[in-house]
Design an enzyme around this catalytic site. Structure first.
Site: not given
Ligand code: G3I
Length: 351
Positions: A148, A193, A233, A263, A265
């Site tokens: 990105e 990506n 997405h 990715e 969906d």
């Molecule tokens: O694991 C912690 C948990 O312990 C905590 O209680 C909770 C609440 O704060 O957060 C959890 O971590 C979260 C993590 O996902 C695991 O679920 C993070 O806050 C949250 O920011 C994180 O979001 C991810 C996001 O990227 C940021 O890294 C999404 O799951 C993930 O699907 C998303 O994926 C991105 C790709 O990397 C790049 N392209 C877009 C895509 C969708 O946004």
């Protein structure tokens, strides 16, 4: 016979295979690896999730396990527990694993906010890539090196997204990242990506053009960028720009740059509530995207950003006004196959 046993081999083979050009409307003659992003917690806690991955996937990618906020709790520590756990699962189940992501603006741990200046930033970038890619050298056939990089709404003069990297190193951070990754693992497919480059809206077109500009610039300098990742997405309410996507893929192939779908969906918050209608609309959008790509050249892999609606990022930002649950992925919350899985099986050459 598990669905995924219908095809063998992994990314590297697909990338080298001389695949017949799929004629318009035809699915490929050769198998394309299909895989999914994987959540480390569900992998351990949910046996049905593990079984679905084993049933359907030849390829996995950690949804968060190799991001800076997981790997880098502090400047001097590298934590590979999540990545190693998924790689072990992949190895035990005859799958490949790809890496996501080395350099991104998001999911950066707090300590990185103190990185200042070109030299300190380049040192941090180089140390991360050398150590992380080095740790998995020869084991991961593909990496999202840059994630990105394009501005949210790019213009001719302002087309790169502000970040720690761009603000301190200028656009050379992109070139530097690819060269460091290639030096750390010469065998890996190195990917830039991007999202929102697939649809008919003016913003997607502008983002596609900006990305092409970045790739052209990299290739002009012989930077080792091997492929573009269509994150995919897809916003369900937006038509796929089939002509635009096909000509984008053609421009990339002319520069000897492959594509993969990384990715996939479908964000369905604005699609009909009726699940049958919604699932069909979702399958239709993905068919249009994949057909537009395959009409020029098959992708080296197709991955969805999760395999079951039970674990998806989509409701983090796109909940439905009618309160019904999102259905963005190939399997429903009970791991039942949906039309989207059948579309993927067809384009991956498995049905
Ligand atoms: O694991 C912690 C948990 O312990 C905590 O209680 C909770 C609440 O704060 O957060 C959890 O971590 C979260 C993590 O996902 C695991 O679920 C993070 O806050 C949250 O920011 C994180 O979001 C991810 C996001 O990227 C940021 O890294 C999404 O799951 C993930 O699907 C998303 O994926 C991105 C790709 O990397 C790049 N392209 C877009 C895509 C969708 O946004």
């Amino acid at each position: 016979m598990r669905r995924r046993d219908l095809m063998k081999g992994g990314l590297a083979i697909a990338a080298q295979a001389v695949l017949p050009m799929a004629s318009a409307g035809a699915a490929p003659q050769t198998k394309i690896p299909y895989g999914s992003a994987v959540r480390g917690d569900a992998l351990v806690d949910d046996p049905d999730y593990r079984a679905a991955l084993i049933e359907h996937c030849n390829l996995v990618v950690p949804e968060g396990g190799l991001k800076w906020d997981t790997v880098r709790p502090s400047e001097d520590r590298f934590e590979f527990y999540e990545g190693d756990k998924l790689l072990a699962f992949a190895d035990q189940n005859d799958m490949k694993m790809r890496g996501h992501t080395l350099i991104w603006y998001a999911s950066m741990p707090d300590w990185t906010s103190s990185i200042r200046g070109k030299s300190a930033t380049e040192k941090a970038l180089g140390k991360h890539i050398d150590t992380v890619v080095g740790h998995y050298k020869g084991k991961l056939p593909s990496w999202d090196v840059i994630n990105e990089a394009i501005a949210e709404k790019p213009t001719k003069s302002d087309y790169l997204r502000p970040s720690l990297w761009l603000d301190n190193m200028g656009k050379t951070y992109i070139d530097t990242a690819f060269r460091r990754a290639a030096a750390a693992d010469p065998s890996a497919q190195l990917v830039i990506n991007e999202y929102d480059i697939e649809c008919v809206d003016a913003r997607s077109k502008a983002r596609r053009e900006a990305l092409l500009r970045v790739v052209r610039d990299l290739r002009d300098r012989d930077a080792p960028v091997h492929a573009v990742g269509f994150q995919g997405h897809l916003k369900g309410q937006l038509e796929i720009d089939k002509e635009g996507v096909s000509s984008f893929v053609a421009e990339l192939k002319a520069m000897d740059v492959d594509v993969l779908v990384t990715e996939l969906d479908v964000i369905d918050n604005l699609l009909p509530a009726d699940e049958t209608l919604r699932d069909e609309a979702i399958a239709g959008r993905v068919t249009d995207l994949l057909q537009a790509v395959f009409d020029v050249a098959p992708p080296t892999a197709i991955l969805t950003w999760g395999i079951s609606d039970k674990y998806t990022w989509v409701p983090m930002y796109f909940t439905r006004d009618d309160g019904s649950l999102n259905r963005p992925l190939p399997l429903d919350r009970n791991y039942k196959v949906k039309p989207l899985m059948q579309v993927i099986d067809r384009f991956a050459g498995r049905s």
